[in-house]
Motif scaffolding. Structure first.
Motif, short mmCIF file in Angstrom:
data_model
loop_
_atom_site.label_atom_id
_atom_site.label_comp_id
_atom_site.label_asym_id
_atom_site.label_seq_id
_atom_site.Cartn_x
_atom_site.Cartn_y
_atom_site.Cartn_z
N ALA A 1 0.83 -1.20 0.00
CA ALA A 1 0.00 0.00 0.00
C ALA A 1 0.87 1.26 0.00
CB ALA A 1 -0.91 0.00 1.22
N GLU A 2 0.34 2.33 -0.57
CA GLU A 2 1.08 3.59 -0.63
C GLU A 2 1.38 4.14 0.76
OE1 GLU A 2 2.50 5.42 -3.13
OE2 GLU A 2 2.11 3.62 -4.30
N LEU A 3 0.42 4.02 1.67
CA LEU A 3 0.65 4.50 3.03
C LEU A 3 1.77 3.71 3.70
CD1 LEU A 3 -0.12 6.35 5.37
CD2 LEU A 3 -1.81 4.67 6.05
N ALA A 4 1.83 2.42 3.44
CA ALA A 4 2.91 1.60 4.00
C ALA A 4 4.25 2.06 3.44
CB ALA A 4 2.68 0.13 3.70
N LYS A 5 4.29 2.38 2.16
CA LYS A 5 5.53 2.89 1.56
C LYS A 5 5.94 4.19 2.22
CE LYS A 5 7.68 4.40 -2.70
NZ LYS A 5 7.55 4.63 -4.12
N ASP A 6 4.97 5.08 2.43
CA ASP A 6 5.27 6.36 3.08
C ASP A 6 5.81 6.13 4.50
OD1 ASP A 6 4.38 7.62 0.81
OD2 ASP A 6 2.40 8.10 1.63
N LEU A 7 5.22 5.17 5.22
CA LEU A 7 5.70 4.88 6.57
C LEU A 7 7.10 4.27 6.54
CD1 LEU A 7 2.49 3.57 8.34
CD2 LEU A 7 3.81 5.59 8.93
N ARG A 8 7.36 3.40 5.58
CA ARG A 8 8.71 2.83 5.46
C ARG A 8 9.73 3.93 5.21
NH1 ARG A 8 6.00 -1.26 2.35
NH2 ARG A 8 6.69 -0.25 0.42
N LEU A 9 9.38 4.87 4.33
CA LEU A 9 10.29 5.98 4.04
C LEU A 9 10.48 6.87 5.27
CD1 LEU A 9 9.12 6.95 0.43
CD2 LEU A 9 11.25 5.80 1.09
N LEU A 10 9.40 7.08 6.02
CA LEU A 10 9.49 7.86 7.24
C LEU A 10 10.41 7.19 8.25
CD1 LEU A 10 8.38 10.23 9.01
CD2 LEU A 10 6.64 8.62 9.79
N VAL A 11 10.28 5.89 8.42
CA VAL A 11 11.14 5.15 9.35
C VAL A 11 12.59 5.28 8.92
CG1 VAL A 11 11.75 2.81 10.10
CG2 VAL A 11 9.37 3.53 10.14
N ARG A 12 12.86 5.10 7.64
CA ARG A 12 14.24 5.20 7.15
C ARG A 12 14.79 6.62 7.31
NH1 ARG A 12 12.13 0.85 5.13
NH2 ARG A 12 13.44 -0.88 4.40
N GLU A 13 13.95 7.61 7.10
CA GLU A 13 14.37 9.00 7.27
C GLU A 13 14.75 9.28 8.73
OE1 GLU A 13 11.99 13.18 7.37
OE2 GLU A 13 11.64 11.92 5.61
N ARG A 14 13.91 8.80 9.64
CA ARG A 14 14.18 9.03 11.07
C ARG A 14 15.46 8.30 11.50
NH1 ARG A 14 11.07 13.02 13.36
NH2 ARG A 14 11.65 12.08 15.32
N ILE A 15 15.69 7.11 10.95
CA ILE A 15 16.90 6.35 11.30
C ILE A 15 18.15 7.08 10.78
CG2 ILE A 15 18.18 4.23 10.78
CD1 ILE A 15 15.56 2.72 11.08
N THR A 16 18.08 7.56 9.55
CA THR A 16 19.24 8.28 9.01
C THR A 16 19.47 9.60 9.71
OG1 THR A 16 17.88 9.18 7.23
CG2 THR A 16 19.16 7.19 6.73
N ASP A 17 18.43 10.17 10.31
CA ASP A 17 18.58 11.40 11.09
C ASP A 17 19.21 11.14 12.45
OD1 ASP A 17 17.55 12.86 9.03
OD2 ASP A 17 15.56 13.12 9.93
N GLY A 18 19.37 9.85 12.80
CA GLY A 18 20.05 9.51 14.05
C GLY A 18 19.13 9.13 15.20
N ASP A 19 17.84 8.98 14.94
CA ASP A 19 16.92 8.59 16.01
C ASP A 19 17.17 7.15 16.44
OD1 ASP A 19 15.78 11.06 15.80
OD2 ASP A 19 13.84 10.36 15.06
N SER A 20 16.93 6.88 17.72
CA SER A 20 17.01 5.50 18.22
C SER A 20 15.76 4.74 17.78
CB SER A 20 17.12 5.49 19.74
OG SER A 20 15.91 5.95 20.31
N ASP A 21 15.79 3.42 17.92
CA ASP A 21 14.63 2.62 17.55
C ASP A 21 13.40 3.04 18.34
OD1 ASP A 21 16.42 1.35 15.93
OD2 ASP A 21 16.34 -0.58 16.96
N ALA A 22 13.57 3.26 19.64
CA ALA A 22 12.44 3.66 20.49
C ALA A 22 11.91 5.03 20.06
CB ALA A 22 12.87 3.69 21.95
N ALA A 23 12.80 5.94 19.68
CA ALA A 23 12.35 7.26 19.25
C ALA A 23 11.56 7.18 17.95
CB ALA A 23 13.56 8.18 19.08
N VAL A 24 11.98 6.31 17.04
CA VAL A 24 11.26 6.14 15.78
C VAL A 24 9.86 5.59 16.05
CG1 VAL A 24 11.21 4.90 13.58
CG2 VAL A 24 13.36 5.83 14.42
N ILE A 25 9.79 4.55 16.88
CA ILE A 25 8.48 3.95 17.22
C ILE A 25 7.60 4.98 17.91
CG2 ILE A 25 7.34 2.21 18.66
CD1 ILE A 25 8.60 0.94 16.26
#
Length: 158
Positions: free
Chosen positions: A58-82
């Motif tokens: 789904a497109e929303l799932a793709k957007d969420l995957r991209l958001l998760v990857r963006e937050r990870i590359t910004d340096g957020d911890s796993d808990a912060a991303v969740i």
């Protein structure tokens, strides 16, 4: 021939979730990509609702995957991303809800239902194994029963 066709179809269907993450979404760093995949497996697709965003097309799932990857590359911890995704979409986005006071019923209900079922079964078994109920036959009833049985035996022998 039919078996082979069914087997090939099964293999194609079982591999379907592997196509959910598009190559353009994959991070260059394998460690960050592994974190992103692990986090994506914990988040529910809001469209499909019974799939993780890692498995959904789904497109929303793709957007969420991209958001998760963006937050990870910004340096957020796993808990912060969740926490960030939960703050935007609510607790429903978690495939495995957190154990908190507001989710106590969700986690406790299976245990309570299991105990209630065990108590009901125990009660039913105790009622059945209580032995014979009722009063013994009187002498008059015994005589009538014997007479009825002898008549039935005579009728069946004819």
């Amino acid at each position: 021939m039919i078996r082979r066709l069914v087997f090939v179809l099964f293999l194609m269907i079982s591999a379907w979730p592997a196509f959910a993450v598009n190559p353009d979404e994959v991070l260059a760093d394998p460690a960050l990509e592994a974190r992103a995949r692990a986090l994506s497996a914990q988040l529910r697709c809001m469209v499909c609702q019974n799939q993780s965003i890692d498995d959904s097309n789904a497109e929303l799932a793709k957007d969420l995957r991209l958001l998760v990857r963006e937050r990870i590359t910004d340096g957020d911890s796993d808990a912060a991303v969740i926490d960030y995704v939960v703050s935007r979409y609510g607790e429903f986005v978690l495939l495995k809800p957190r154990f908190e006071t507001k989710t106590f019923i969700l986690w406790g209900a299976p245990i309570i239902l299991l105990l209630a079922g065990a108590a009901a079964m125990l009660t039913a078994v105790r009622r059945r194994s209580g032995g014979a109920t009722g009063t013994p036959l009187t002498e008059e009833e015994k005589v009538r029963l014997a007479a009825t049985l002898s008549e039935t035996e005579q009728d069946s022998s004819r």
